[in-house]
Enzyme design. Structure first.
Site: not given
Ligand SMILES: NC(=O)c1ccc[n+]([C@@H]2O[C@H](COP(=O)([O-])OP(=O)(O)OC[C@H]3O[C@@H](n4cnc5c(N)ncnc54)[C@H](OP(=O)(O)O)[C@@H]3O)[C@@H](O)[C@H]2O)c1
Length: 242
Positions: A150, A11
């Site tokens: 998160y 990523g």
């Protein structure tokens, strides 16, 4: 010049490690589970003539930053760029979360980067122009409907990074990039309809690529950004304009 990128096995971290290698840095490629992928990243960097070393660690383990610091020190005298990128985005409604979910997110995105920065600070201070870059998220600003731990941890990075920018000036710059929706494993669970819906909301008409974000990180790590600190570069295709 040497850089450490956390979460560089895939990523955004992978693209960042490769971009920094291309910019002339020797790179410490940190990863957690994907060793083979990390080895491929290191091989790609070595193929360009720079050195690359692997650094495995699970940032959820409280003792990981100390071990990482020792390993980075053993590998060389200097460190010029530190990119706090590692992390994952578990989807969960607030009612389904536990204290442990919040602790995990805060550990990986705030406590581990803080401890790792502390470990590596003497090396960064020795650099003629050191840069620390955090990969936060658009969700730090907008909130997340299915990821409050998160989003909270990503928002915590903003206050921490700005504080560091104040404390570590003038020798070290500290900035953030805030990606929008980037096409990585993080979005792998999207249905085709969810993906189309994401793209519809992005003025530039597509998801971000890891290279889009890596370019912004490499800029913040470069001499061209030497007068920028405490800032956040939004890399989201215009997502927050509408
Ligand atoms: N993709 C997006 O849309 C998006 C948007 C905004 C922000 N971000 C942020 O961008 C950063 C990179 O995400 P990505 O999309 O590139 O995700 P990715 O492709 O899933 O890569 C995540 C990387 O982080 C590592 N990692 C995850 N949890 C870890 C832990 N507990 N300890 C150590 N390493 C860990 C992984 O290591 P292994 O694979 O080796 O286990 C991997 O290298 C993350 O901080 C993410 O929150 C992503």
């Amino acid at each position: 010049m040497r850089a450490l990128v956390t979460g560089a096995s895939q990523g955004i971290g992978r693209a960042t490690a490769e971009a920094l290698g291309a910019a002339g840095f020797d790179v410490v490629v940190h990863y957690r589970r994907h060793r083979e992928e990390a080895e491929r990243v290191a091989a790609a960097i070595r193929a360009t003539g720079r050195s690359a070393t692997l650094l495995p660690a699970d940032l959820e383990a409280p003792d990981a930053p100390a071990a990482m610091g020792a390993s980075v020190r053993a590998g060389g005298d200097s460190l010029d760029v530190l990119v706090h990128n590692a992390g994952e985005y578990p989807r969960q409604r607030f009612e389904e979360t536990t204290e442990a979910d919040f602790e995990r997110q805060l550990r990986v995105h705030l406590l581990a980067p803080a401890a790792l920065t502390r470990e590596l600070l003497p090396m960064l201070r020795r650099s003629p122009r050191a840069a620390v870059v955090f990969v936060t998220s658009v969700l730090a600003y907008t909130g997340s409907q299915r990821g409050s731990p998160y989003a909270a941890a990503k928002a915590a990075q903003l206050g921490f990074a700005r504080s560091l920018a104040l404390e570590l000036a003038p020798g070290i710059t500290v900035n953030l990039v805030a990606p929008g929706a980037v096409d990585t494993a993080v979005l792998a669970g999207d249905t085709p309809e969810r993906r189309r819906e994401r793209v519809r909301r992005i003025p530039l008409g597509r998801l971000g690529t890891p290279a889009d974000v890596a370019g912004a990180i490499a800029f913040l790590a470069s001499p061209a950004a030497r007068y920028i600190t405490g800032e956040t570069l939004q890399v989201n295709g215009g997502l927050r304009l509408g």
